[in-house]
Write an enzyme that holds these catalytic residues in place. Structure first.
Site, short mmCIF file in Angstrom:
data_model
loop_
_atom_site.label_atom_id
_atom_site.label_comp_id
_atom_site.label_asym_id
_atom_site.label_seq_id
_atom_site.Cartn_x
_atom_site.Cartn_y
_atom_site.Cartn_z
N GLU A 110 0.82 -1.20 0.00
CA GLU A 110 0.00 0.00 0.00
C GLU A 110 0.85 1.25 0.00
O GLU A 110 2.02 1.23 0.39
CB GLU A 110 -0.95 -0.01 1.20
CG GLU A 110 -0.27 -0.33 2.49
CD GLU A 110 -1.26 -0.56 3.62
OE1 GLU A 110 -2.05 -1.50 3.54
OE2 GLU A 110 -1.23 0.22 4.57
N CYS A 123 3.81 8.29 0.85
CA CYS A 123 4.40 7.29 1.74
C CYS A 123 4.38 5.97 0.97
O CYS A 123 3.31 5.52 0.55
CB CYS A 123 3.56 7.21 3.01
SG CYS A 123 4.11 5.94 4.14
N CYS A 130 6.98 -7.60 5.81
CA CYS A 130 8.21 -7.13 6.45
C CYS A 130 8.74 -8.25 7.32
O CYS A 130 7.96 -8.98 7.93
CB CYS A 130 7.92 -5.89 7.30
SG CYS A 130 9.41 -5.15 8.04
N CYS A 134 8.31 -6.38 14.33
CA CYS A 134 8.01 -5.49 15.46
C CYS A 134 6.57 -5.76 15.91
O CYS A 134 5.65 -5.68 15.10
CB CYS A 134 8.19 -4.04 15.04
SG CYS A 134 9.85 -3.68 14.40
N CYS A 137 3.44 -3.41 15.10
CA CYS A 137 3.24 -2.99 13.71
C CYS A 137 2.44 -4.04 12.95
O CYS A 137 2.76 -5.23 13.01
CB CYS A 137 4.60 -2.77 13.05
SG CYS A 137 4.50 -2.49 11.27
N GLY A 185 7.35 -2.61 4.97
CA GLY A 185 8.69 -3.11 4.69
C GLY A 185 9.80 -2.36 5.36
O GLY A 185 9.63 -1.24 5.86
N GLU A 186 10.97 -2.99 5.39
CA GLU A 186 12.18 -2.38 5.92
C GLU A 186 13.06 -2.01 4.73
O GLU A 186 13.67 -2.88 4.10
CB GLU A 186 12.88 -3.38 6.87
CG GLU A 186 14.30 -3.01 7.25
CD GLU A 186 14.47 -1.58 7.77
OE1 GLU A 186 13.61 -1.09 8.54
OE2 GLU A 186 15.47 -0.94 7.40
N SER A 219 13.26 5.40 6.21
CA SER A 219 13.06 5.05 7.62
C SER A 219 13.51 3.62 7.87
O SER A 219 13.20 2.72 7.10
CB SER A 219 11.56 5.19 7.96
OG SER A 219 11.32 4.91 9.31
N SER A 242 13.74 4.26 13.61
CA SER A 242 12.61 3.89 14.46
C SER A 242 13.16 3.36 15.77
O SER A 242 13.49 2.19 15.91
CB SER A 242 11.77 2.82 13.76
OG SER A 242 11.24 3.37 12.58
N HIS A 244 11.92 3.98 19.32
CA HIS A 244 10.80 3.51 20.14
C HIS A 244 11.14 3.17 21.59
O HIS A 244 10.22 2.95 22.39
CB HIS A 244 10.06 2.32 19.50
CG HIS A 244 9.59 2.58 18.11
ND1 HIS A 244 8.91 3.72 17.74
CD2 HIS A 244 9.72 1.85 16.96
CE1 HIS A 244 8.63 3.68 16.44
NE2 HIS A 244 9.12 2.58 15.94
N ASN A 318 -0.77 3.75 16.69
CA ASN A 318 -1.99 3.44 15.97
C ASN A 318 -2.27 1.97 16.30
O ASN A 318 -1.55 1.09 15.83
CB ASN A 318 -1.73 3.66 14.48
CG ASN A 318 -2.96 3.44 13.64
OD1 ASN A 318 -4.06 3.26 14.15
ND2 ASN A 318 -2.76 3.43 12.34
N CYS A 361 0.00 2.14 8.91
CA CYS A 361 0.96 1.05 9.13
C CYS A 361 0.64 -0.29 8.49
O CYS A 361 0.70 -1.33 9.13
CB CYS A 361 1.15 0.80 10.62
SG CYS A 361 0.33 1.95 11.64
N1 SAH Z 1 10.59 -0.55 8.55
C1 SAH Z 1 10.79 0.86 8.58
C2 SAH Z 1 9.78 1.69 7.83
C3 SAH Z 1 8.33 1.34 7.89
S1 SAH Z 1 7.35 1.76 9.27
C4 SAH Z 1 10.88 1.34 10.01
O1 SAH Z 1 10.57 0.58 10.91
O2 SAH Z 1 11.31 2.46 10.24
C5 SAH Z 1 7.31 3.50 9.42
C6 SAH Z 1 7.17 3.94 10.87
O3 SAH Z 1 5.89 3.59 11.40
C7 SAH Z 1 8.20 3.31 11.79
O4 SAH Z 1 8.72 4.27 12.65
C8 SAH Z 1 7.36 2.30 12.54
O5 SAH Z 1 7.96 1.93 13.75
C9 SAH Z 1 6.06 3.06 12.70
N2 SAH Z 1 4.92 2.20 13.08
C10 SAH Z 1 4.70 0.93 12.76
N3 SAH Z 1 3.56 0.49 13.32
C11 SAH Z 1 3.05 1.52 14.00
C12 SAH Z 1 1.87 1.70 14.79
N4 SAH Z 1 1.02 0.69 14.98
N5 SAH Z 1 1.65 2.90 15.34
C13 SAH Z 1 2.52 3.92 15.15
N6 SAH Z 1 3.65 3.82 14.42
C14 SAH Z 1 3.91 2.63 13.85
#
Ligand code: SAH
Length: 375
Positions: A110, A123, A130, A134, A137, A185-186, A219, A242, A244, A318, A361
């Site tokens: 998407e 985006c 992925c 995590c 996510c 994805g990463e 990212s 990222s 966190h 989210n 996400c």
């Molecule tokens: N894999 C990469 C890029 C994709 S995610 C990364 O992790 O950076 C883009 C961002 O959205 C990342 O910072 C990720 O941690 C965040 N993200 C993923 N799931 C989320 C959620 N449920 N709520 C808020 N941010 C989220």
């Protein structure tokens, strides 16, 4: 709790169908060579580039500068349709649009277009699924299906650019000004294709889409060797990390790849990136109620970032379906933000556009993939 294992499989170690080759996988010299291999003069590569990157079309009928008999075969060979829009959702009076795409082999990805008064951000996804696992996510839950090709990544931007150019997005005709690799994805686990895509996105028209390199953000969860490699590409894109959590004990859980590269190593790589490119690094921090939003963690984060070229993006979590985690209380978010601000760490609370369309996400594609698997 059992911790999921990240997969770091490279592009071709994953089986499954691959996308057909496309002009946007190739640099301008390779495009000319590809035209010659098709028995055409090399400059057809440039003509096709102009159609795709400047006129934003892959429709052979519009390519009136090509001999009529050659249009179809050239477009078929070098501009195959890679993504099919399966669903489109919008909110914010149409200024946020999310598209669920079906790619070759039935992979779902998407992309989201977000129009603001002063810019339009696309985006994009870099992988179907992925492998980073995590737990907060949506994309991380389904695992990795496959890497996208450079052209499949670029096609997401082209689709947005085309919709804007054709005045299909409320607000009048426009252009894509920013691209963020924050979809599924990463990106750094699909390194060469992502770097190729960034070149196509930022190369001057008609070699590419001509978007400023400074307006592209990659990212990452923190794949340390790849951050070092990216610093050496001479592509001063913005890096977002990222994070966190400021402590390894918690980050090991939230971003499982942290067990391979610790917070200190990830941040060292980030500071080297900032030094090499002169660009401030974004530190992404999803605030999860009672998990990572304690005042002491804000202070620990400030300790890590003080004196460095960094900016913190706080993102209210989210919530994903089936997860017990939710966003922090607004008062807790404010306190977290203020603790960073008091230490002079630049910080913003990320605008969470599109949550009503599962915008943030990978939830749409994760849901679709789940449905496809009968889940
Ligand atoms: N894999 C990469 C890029 C994709 S995610 C990364 O992790 O950076 C883009 C961002 O959205 C990342 O910072 C990720 O941690 C965040 N993200 C993923 N799931 C989320 C959620 N449920 N709520 C808020 N941010 C989220």
């Amino acid at each position: 709790m059992p911790v999921p294992q990240p997969t770091l499989a490279g592009p071709d170690r994953l089986g499954g169908p691959r996308a057909p080759r496309h002009l946007a996988d190739l640099d301008p010299g390779e495009r000319r060579a590809a035209a010659e291999q098709l028995g055409q003069p090399g400059f057809r590569g440039d003509q096709l580039s102009r159609h795709y990157f400047a006129r934003l079309t892959d429709d052979p009928d519009e390519m009136t500068d090509l001999p009529a008999a050659d249009r179809e075969p050239l477009a078929k060979a070098l501009l195959p349709r890679l993504l099919t829009a399966e669903r489109e959702l919008s909110c914010d009076q149409g200024q946020t649009r999310k598209t669920l795409w079906r790619a070759s082999g039935g992979a779902y990805v998407e992309s989201v277009l977000m129009r603001y008064p002063d810019r339009v951000t696309m985006c994009v996804s870099s992988q179907a699924g992925c492998g980073m696992a995590c737990p907060f996510c949506a994309t991380g839950q389904a695992g990795l299906t496959r890497n996208l090709t450079a052209a499949e990544i670029v096609a997401q931007v082209v689709a947005g650019a085309r919709a804007l150019a054709r005045d299909e997005v409320p607000g009048g005709p426009g252009r894509v000004s920013n691209v963020v690799f924050m979809g599924m994805g990463e990106p750094l686990a699909n390194y060469s294709r992502v770097v190729a895509a960034v070149r196509r996105i930022t190369d001057r028209v008609p070699d590419g889409l001509g978007i400023s390199r400074r307006a592209v953000t990659v990212s990452t969860v923190g794949l340390v060797p790849a951050i070092g490699r990216l610093a050496g590409e001479g592509l001063p894109v913005r890096l977002a990390v990222s994070l966190h959590a400021p402590d390894d004990a918690l980050r090991d859980q939230l971003v499982p790849v942290n067990r391979r590269w610790k917070v200190a190593e990830v941040l060292d790589a980030a500071w080297e990136y900032a030094a090499a490119t002169g660009r401030r690094v974004s530190i992404e921090y999803a605030l999860i109620r009672d998990i990572n939003d304690q005042a002491w963690r804000a202070d620990a984060l400030a300790d890590l970032l003080a004196g460095h070229l960094a900016h913190v993006n706080l993102i209210p979590l989210n919530p994903t379906p089936g997860s017990k985690w939710t966003a922090s209380e607004p008062s807790v978010m404010r306190e977290f933000e203020q603790r960073l601000a008091r230490r002079s760490i630049p910080v913003t609370v990320r605008d969470t556009r599109g949550t009503e369309i599962d915008g943030a996400c990978g939830q749409l594609a994760a849901g679709r993939a789940g449905a496809a698997q009968g889940g």
